[in-house]
Every structure is written in C-alpha cells, then in structure tokens.
Design an enzyme around this catalytic site. Structure first.
Site, PDB file in Angstrom:
ATOM      1  N   GLU A  35       0.814  -1.212   0.000  1.00 52.91           N
ATOM      2  CA  GLU A  35       0.000   0.000   0.000  1.00 52.91           C
ATOM      3  C   GLU A  35       0.847   1.262   0.000  1.00 52.91           C
ATOM      4  O   GLU A  35       1.933   1.291   0.570  1.00 52.91           O
ATOM      5  CB  GLU A  35      -0.825   0.059   1.290  1.00 52.91           C
ATOM      6  CG  GLU A  35      -1.716  -1.102   1.492  1.00 52.91           C
ATOM      7  CD  GLU A  35      -2.340  -1.075   2.873  1.00 52.91           C
ATOM      8  OE1 GLU A  35      -2.937  -2.088   3.248  1.00 52.91           O
ATOM      9  OE2 GLU A  35      -2.240  -0.055   3.568  1.00 52.91           O
ATOM     10  N   CYS A  44       3.002   8.290   1.557  1.00 50.75           N
ATOM     11  CA  CYS A  44       3.471   7.328   2.547  1.00 50.75           C
ATOM     12  C   CYS A  44       3.690   6.004   1.818  1.00 50.75           C
ATOM     13  O   CYS A  44       2.769   5.486   1.190  1.00 50.75           O
ATOM     14  CB  CYS A  44       2.405   7.186   3.634  1.00 50.75           C
ATOM     15  SG  CYS A  44       2.775   5.890   4.819  1.00 50.75           S
ATOM     16  N   CYS A 103       5.421  -7.624   7.739  1.00 52.01           N
ATOM     17  CA  CYS A 103       6.374  -7.106   8.725  1.00 52.01           C
ATOM     18  C   CYS A 103       6.538  -8.167   9.804  1.00 52.01           C
ATOM     19  O   CYS A 103       5.599  -8.893  10.123  1.00 52.01           O
ATOM     20  CB  CYS A 103       5.820  -5.822   9.333  1.00 52.01           C
ATOM     21  SG  CYS A 103       6.921  -5.047  10.542  1.00 52.01           S
ATOM     22  N   CYS A 126       4.198  -5.588  16.363  1.00 50.52           N
ATOM     23  CA  CYS A 126       3.536  -4.594  17.224  1.00 50.52           C
ATOM     24  C   CYS A 126       2.049  -4.953  17.341  1.00 50.52           C
ATOM     25  O   CYS A 126       1.390  -5.230  16.334  1.00 50.52           O
ATOM     26  CB  CYS A 126       3.701  -3.187  16.667  1.00 50.52           C
ATOM     27  SG  CYS A 126       5.427  -2.691  16.535  1.00 50.52           S
ATOM     28  N   CYS A 164      -0.845  -3.050  15.299  1.00 49.30           N
ATOM     29  CA  CYS A 164      -0.577  -2.733  13.889  1.00 49.30           C
ATOM     30  C   CYS A 164      -1.065  -3.846  12.968  1.00 49.30           C
ATOM     31  O   CYS A 164      -0.815  -5.030  13.231  1.00 49.30           O
ATOM     32  CB  CYS A 164       0.916  -2.510  13.697  1.00 49.30           C
ATOM     33  SG  CYS A 164       1.363  -2.087  12.013  1.00 49.30           S
ATOM     34  N   CYS A 190      -1.643   1.623   8.721  1.00 46.56           N
ATOM     35  CA  CYS A 190      -0.732   0.605   8.198  1.00 46.56           C
ATOM     36  C   CYS A 190      -1.348  -0.748   7.890  1.00 46.56           C
ATOM     37  O   CYS A 190      -1.876  -1.396   8.780  1.00 46.56           O
ATOM     38  CB  CYS A 190       0.334   0.294   9.222  1.00 46.56           C
ATOM     39  SG  CYS A 190       1.180   1.688   9.784  1.00 46.56           S
TER      40      CYS A 190
END
Ligand code: SAH
Length: 356
Positions: A90, A103, A110, A114, A117, A331
């Site tokens: 994205e 962005c 990932c 976290c 997220c 995100c």
C-alpha cells in the site's frame, strides 16, 4: 532477475562499460527509469539490440493498481499496488497545506509484531527492492497526475529491517539526474532498531528520523512492541539523541494513543521526564482501530491532557491529523482486507468511494 529501476547511475555506467556501450547510455537508461517508463520500447533513444538485452536481464515494472480508494472526507488516496510476483503493498497520498506527501511501504508484511498494527498480521513475506520503493512514488504521481513533494516511509514494513534496499532507494530518489527529490523532504520511521539507527546516522543523508516509542517504560512497551525486549526504551531514546547530535536534525518520537493503555497522566509525566531537554518532538497519533483488535483510540480529552503534561515538561508535541480515516489508511489495513475478504466486499466504511 533484478529490477532495472534499482540500479544507481554508477552501476549502470559499469554495466554499459562491460558491454562496450558508450557511457551516455547509462544516463539515458537512468533517466527513462526515473521517468517511470514501463516498457523497453519506450526507451526510444536506445538501440534495439540494447533494449533487447536489458529486457532479458532486468525486470521493468509497470503500474498495477489493484485498488484505489479515495477518502470522501479529505481526498486522501490509498493505493494497493500489485508487485511482479503477485504480492501487494500500500501507499497513501495525502494532501497537506504545504504540499502532497506519499506514505510508502518498505516490505511485504512485517515481522516486528507490534500488537496494534495491521501490517504485522501474517508476518513478513519479503523485502521490497529499492526499485519497488521508487515505483510507488512514480506510479502514484503518474496516476494522480500530481507532483509528490515529500515522502514518508511509514507504510507497511520496518524500513531498517530492509536497510540496504531502503538506503539505496534514498540515493536513487535523491539523485539529481533522476527524480531529484530533496532528501530533506523524506522521513523514515523505525520501531527502534538501535544498530541500524546508529548506522543510518553515519550515512550522511539529511533525512528526518521518526522513532515509534508508544510507551515511556519497558513494562508497557514490552507488551505493545516485542522489539522492546531486544532494545529497551532507554536504548532507543539514547539512539535517537545520538542521531540528533550527529545530524543536527530533530528526531520525532511517535506515540500512538490507545485508550486506557498508554494515555494516562502518569505515562505523560514519564514520557516528559524521558525526553526533557533533547532535540526532539513528539507526534501523538490517535489509534486507527484495526479490525479484529479490541483497542480503541484515546478521546480528545485524554489526548489534550497528555499534551498539556508534555508541554509542562518542556517537550513539544503535535497531535497527528487524521487523514483517510474512512478508507482504513492505517498501516497494512487495505492489504489485510484484500487478503481476507477480496476487494469488492460490500462492507466498505461509510463515506469511502472507490474507483477500480
Ligand atoms: N515499522 C515502522 C514504520 C511503519 S508504521 C515503525 O514502526 O515506525 C508507521 C507508524 O504508524 C508507526 O509509528 C506505527 O507504530 C504506527 N501505527 C501502526 N499501527 C497503527 C494504528 N493502528 N493506528 C495508528 N498508528 C499505527
């Protein structure tokens, strides 16, 4: 096969020299790449035979916009870009008073974990190549017909977990023969990989560093961000200060505001004490609720109280404007919904419009 757009001018020069081509061919190729051409046929000033050879050696990507959502509230555009191997990332194009900011993502998925997220659900699939970071900028500019004035590496992924490609990308995008974006107009955000922060401070790149802190003590940060067990709050803050000292650039600490979790007066005072007297700024980010996760954003009152306490400690802060709230611009959320539900589900949030 490598991405043609990942190559720096010096590497192209070497490549041309090896083939016995004149040096100016390297500049021609770099210029085409930076202009975002997607087919070798478009490189009209290169001999047919060289184009053919390049096509056999390198991938030249074309824009594949799998999904484009436009916020009815603020015009923020969220893209889901398809990659050459079927994965997707994205990018979010935001309009500010001082210009347009994009962005971009640095990895597919990932592995930092976290808790709040969406990018981390499903783990890391792969790193993006430098050319794939550049593609996001070129293709968003092409699609929107607008110039992009600044970049933030705050999309999917942990940029410093893909260090070499990210630094290569900065050299590509900042090169005066290419896109020529001033590096002062770029911010990179990390969850706090201390060795890479120190290494980055030594690259000599005038880039703004943001560090996702989100908690003022280890007990809380351990809970929210698994990376804290490797690099503690104190180590991360110290690395931020070293970056500021070495580069002379103010460091931004990001602090996502989660109701009842990290938004109390006690946390605000602890954060104030931790950061007091340093060249830094705190960005308070109201949590964008992620589907399937129970946490909620702090309300206005809690955020205002938090900010007042920071101010009393002499620590400057800003509450991040919410852009693209109606299109799940936090995100990794679009990629997640694509994976889980397909694009054309009917439960799109009110106010979001979409163009195929
Ligand atoms: N991996 C990098 C960059 C990507 S995230 C980092 O951790 O900094 C960019 C910022 O958005 C980070 O501060 C991240 O913690 C924050 N963020 C992640 N999920 C969020 C959510 N649901 N709501 C608000 N901010 C979020």
């Amino acid at each position: 096969m490598r991405h043609l757009r990942s190559l720096l001018p010096d590497e192209l020069k070497l490549l041309m020299a090896e083939r016995g081509e004149p040096a100016y061919r390297a500049a021609q190729i770099f210029s085409w790449c930076s202009r975002g051409v997607s087919h070798y046929d478009q490189m009209t000033n290169l001999p047919q035979e060289l184009r053919q050879w390049l096509a056999e050696q390198f991938i030249l990507t074309e824009p594949r916009i799998l999904c484009r959502q436009v916020s009815a509230k603020d015009g923020t555009v969220k893209y889901l870009f398809g990659l050459y191997d079927g994965h997707a990332v994205e990018s979010v194009l935001m309009q500010y008073e001082h210009g347009r900011s994009l962005c971009i993502s640095s990895q597919v998925g990932c592995r930092m974990g976290c808790r709040f997220c969406a990018s981390t659900v499903g783990g890391l699939v792969r790193n993006l190549e430098a050319g794939e970071l550049l593609d996001q900028m070129l293709f968003a500019a092409q699609d929107s017909g607008r110039r992009i004035d600044s970049l933030v590496l705050m999309g999917i992924g942990e940029p410093f977990d893909n260090y070499d490609n990210v630094v290569r990308f900065f050299r590509l995008v900042g090169h005066s023969d290419g896109v020529g974006l001033g590096l002062r107009h770029i911010s990179v955000s990390t969850c706090g990989l201390v060795p890479e922060i120190d290494r980055f401070a030594g690259e000599g790149l005038p880039i703004t560093l943001s560090i996702s802190l989100h908690a003022p003590n280890n007990a809380l940060r351990d809970e929210m961000m698994p990376i804290n067990r490797r690099h503690s709050v104190e180590e991360v803050v110290a690395a931020g200060h070293r970056y500021a000292e070495r580069t002379g650039r103010r460091v931004y600490f990001e602090y996502v505001m989660i109701a009842g979790q990290n938004d109390g007066e006690r946390e605000a005072r602890a954060l104030g004490a931790l950061l007091k007297g340093n060249l830094c700024h705190v960005n308070l980010i109201p949590l964008n609720p992620v589907r399937d996760k129970a946490q909620k954003s702090s309300d206005r009152t809690a955020i205002a109280r938090f900010q007042r306490v920071l101010c009393a400690c002499g620590v400057r802060s800003t509450v991040r404007r919410r852009l693209g709230e109606d299109i799940e611009a936090a995100c990794g959320q679009l990629r997640r919904s694509e994976i889980e539900l397909g694009f054309w589900e009917d439960d799109r949030p009110d106010g979001a419009t979409e163009e195929p």
